[in-house]
Motif scaffolding. Structure first.
Motif, PDB file in Angstrom:
ATOM      1  N   THR A  72      12.555-104.255-102.026  1.00 62.90           N
ATOM      2  CA  THR A  72      12.255-103.660-100.726  1.00 62.90           C
ATOM      3  C   THR A  72      13.499-103.016-100.123  1.00 62.90           C
ATOM      4  OG1 THR A  72      10.526-105.299-100.344  1.00 62.90           O
ATOM      5  CG2 THR A  72      11.331-104.112 -98.421  1.00 62.90           C
ATOM      6  N   LEU A  73      14.649-103.647-100.321  1.00 63.11           N
ATOM      7  CA  LEU A  73      15.899-103.087 -99.810  1.00 63.11           C
ATOM      8  C   LEU A  73      16.179-101.727-100.435  1.00 63.11           C
ATOM      9  CD1 LEU A  73      18.472-103.411 -98.125  1.00 63.11           C
ATOM     10  CD2 LEU A  73      19.518-104.562-100.080  1.00 63.11           C
ATOM     11  N   THR A  74      15.971-101.624-101.757  1.00 64.82           N
ATOM     12  CA  THR A  74      16.193-100.352-102.447  1.00 64.82           C
ATOM     13  C   THR A  74      15.251 -99.280-101.915  1.00 64.82           C
ATOM     14  OG1 THR A  74      16.898-101.489-104.463  1.00 64.82           O
ATOM     15  CG2 THR A  74      16.194 -99.199-104.689  1.00 64.82           C
ATOM     16  N   LYS A  75      13.993 -99.662-101.713  1.00 64.06           N
ATOM     17  CA  LYS A  75      13.010 -98.702-101.221  1.00 64.06           C
ATOM     18  C   LYS A  75      13.318 -98.280 -99.783  1.00 64.06           C
ATOM     19  CE  LYS A  75       9.766-101.531-102.412  1.00 64.06           C
ATOM     20  NZ  LYS A  75       8.442-102.162-102.587  1.00 64.06           N
ATOM     21  N   TYR A 197       8.566-101.475 -94.270  1.00 67.06           N
ATOM     22  CA  TYR A 197       9.506-102.334 -94.972  1.00 67.06           C
ATOM     23  C   TYR A 197      10.151-103.348 -94.026  1.00 67.06           C
ATOM     24  CZ  TYR A 197       9.102 -98.675 -98.493  1.00 67.06           C
ATOM     25  OH  TYR A 197       8.622 -97.771 -99.399  1.00 67.06           O
ATOM     26  N   ALA A 198      10.325-102.914 -92.766  1.00 72.23           N
ATOM     27  CA  ALA A 198      10.915-103.803 -91.765  1.00 72.23           C
ATOM     28  C   ALA A 198       9.871-104.735 -91.143  1.00 72.23           C
ATOM     29  CB  ALA A 198      11.592-102.975 -90.674  1.00 72.23           C
ATOM     30  N   LYS A 199       8.594-104.611 -91.603  1.00 73.88           N
ATOM     31  CA  LYS A 199       7.488-105.459 -91.148  1.00 73.88           C
ATOM     32  C   LYS A 199       7.130-105.228 -89.674  1.00 73.88           C
ATOM     33  CE  LYS A 199       8.328-109.122 -94.569  1.00 73.88           C
ATOM     34  NZ  LYS A 199       7.882-108.211 -95.591  1.00 73.88           N
ATOM     35  N   TYR A 200       7.300-103.987 -89.213  1.00 76.37           N
ATOM     36  CA  TYR A 200       6.806-103.601 -87.894  1.00 76.37           C
ATOM     37  C   TYR A 200       5.469-102.890 -88.104  1.00 76.37           C
ATOM     38  CZ  TYR A 200      11.494-104.655 -86.139  1.00 76.37           C
ATOM     39  OH  TYR A 200      12.671-105.288 -85.809  1.00 76.37           O
TER      40      TYR A 200
END
Length: 327
Positions: A72-75, A197-200
């Motif tokens: 997820t960090l890479t994306k 990705y930040a779950k917002y």
């Protein structure tokens, strides 16, 4: 590396990949040398050889496929890079075109053609866009394969062809209008993926809905009635048809067909969101985007941006809390 990654870490995004498959020499050999998705007959043979049930072997192959996907960090970092580029080039284009006469009167694209000056700002605008789309063309083959791979491949070919062809034939005025119009919605899509990705989730859904509105208005409204109108009819009237006219307009019409296909997918996704209360898995997601979750619970509802890959995000597909796709 120096901006996106610290931002991701501050947002609580961990640099951890999906569940890794347990080491198994036999299955690894099959995976690397024969097939990554064994059929029923091969699964039965492996089941007897290892004394594992078929479901366990299927799960192993699914985990093995998923562990090669970006984290997820890479994306997040990739989407932040694309967001930065799309937003920057869009505002550069708007600022440049705001004072251009052909922005307000498309007939100006054809006056004195082909003897129209190529300014330095126009030149750099073209070169930046061309370089970026070439990079997308090459990276598409190294990303996780997506369901819309062929459509994106045709899109990149048509875009590169249009940029190159219009530059060689000095059709740069109308070319800048096409480029700016396409950049208008792309940064909103990347913003939606960043929020996912930040779950917002609510922010993700809001950006996606805004992206859908802007995409449909620009690609199904402004593009055909403003861009195609001037390239098909005004150019015919002012400079007449010529051999390259047919190729140029053929490429533009090809883009319009792709716009219609994507608009259908976006509308279908938005319709599901209205029914379910949030944006669901994007129909362009990649094949593996939700496979990890299936073993945890079959009732888990995912958002349109999942967290499964640089390619698993389907308006570039991914796998985790919510599901997303690649443009």
């Amino acid at each position: 590396r120096f901006i996106a990654k610290p931002c991701a870490i501050n947002l609580g995004i961990q640099d951890s990949g999906p569940h890794r498959a347990q080491p198994n020499a036999i299955l690894e050999k099959v995976f690397t040398s024969i097939t990554k998705s064994p059929d029923g007959k091969r699964l039965e043979g492996l089941s007897k050889q290892l004394d594992w049930d078929v479901r366990k072997i299927q799960r192993w192959f699914r985990h093995r496929r998923n562990q090669d996907k970006p984290t997820t960090l890479t994306k997040f970092c990739e989407s932040m890079w694309r967001f930065t580029f799309y937003l920057s080039i869009f505002f550069y284009g708007i600022r440049f075109l705001w004072t251009a006469p052909w922005f307000w009167d498309t007939r100006q694209c054809w006056y004195n053609y082909p003897f129209q000056p190529l300014t330095s700002r126009l030149y750099y605008y073209y070169i930046l866009e061309l370089a970026f789309y070439w990079s997308l063309m090459f990276s598409q083959f190294t990303d996780i394969k997506r369901k819309d791979f062929l459509i994106m491949f045709v899109h990149h070919l048509a875009t590169i062809g249009l940029i190159t062809f219009s530059y060689m034939n000095n059709m740069v005025r109308v070319g800048t209008l096409v480029l700016c119009l396409h950049d208008a919605s792309d940064f909103l899509l990347e913003a939606a993926k960043l929020a996912n990705y930040a779950k917002y989730q609510r922010l993700c859904d809001a950006f996606f809905m805004l992206f859908g509105v802007v995409f449909i208005v620009t690609r199904l409204g402004i593009y055909p009635f403003w861009i195609l109108n001037t390239t098909l009819f005004e150019s015919w009237e002012l400079i007449g048809p010529y051999p390259s006219w047919w190729l140029f307009n053929g490429l533009l019409v090809t883009l319009q067909v792709l716009h219609i296909i994507w608009s259908y997918l976006i509308i279908r996704t938005a319709s599901k969101a209205l029914v379910r209360g949030k944006v669901s898995k994007d129909d362009r997601s990649d094949v593996e985007s939700s496979s990890e979750e299936e073993d945890v619970t079959s009732n888990n509802t995912k958002g349109i941006f999942s967290t499964s890959s640089n390619g698993s995000n389907r308006l570039n597909g991914h796998m985790a809390g919510g599901q997303w796709t690649g443009e």
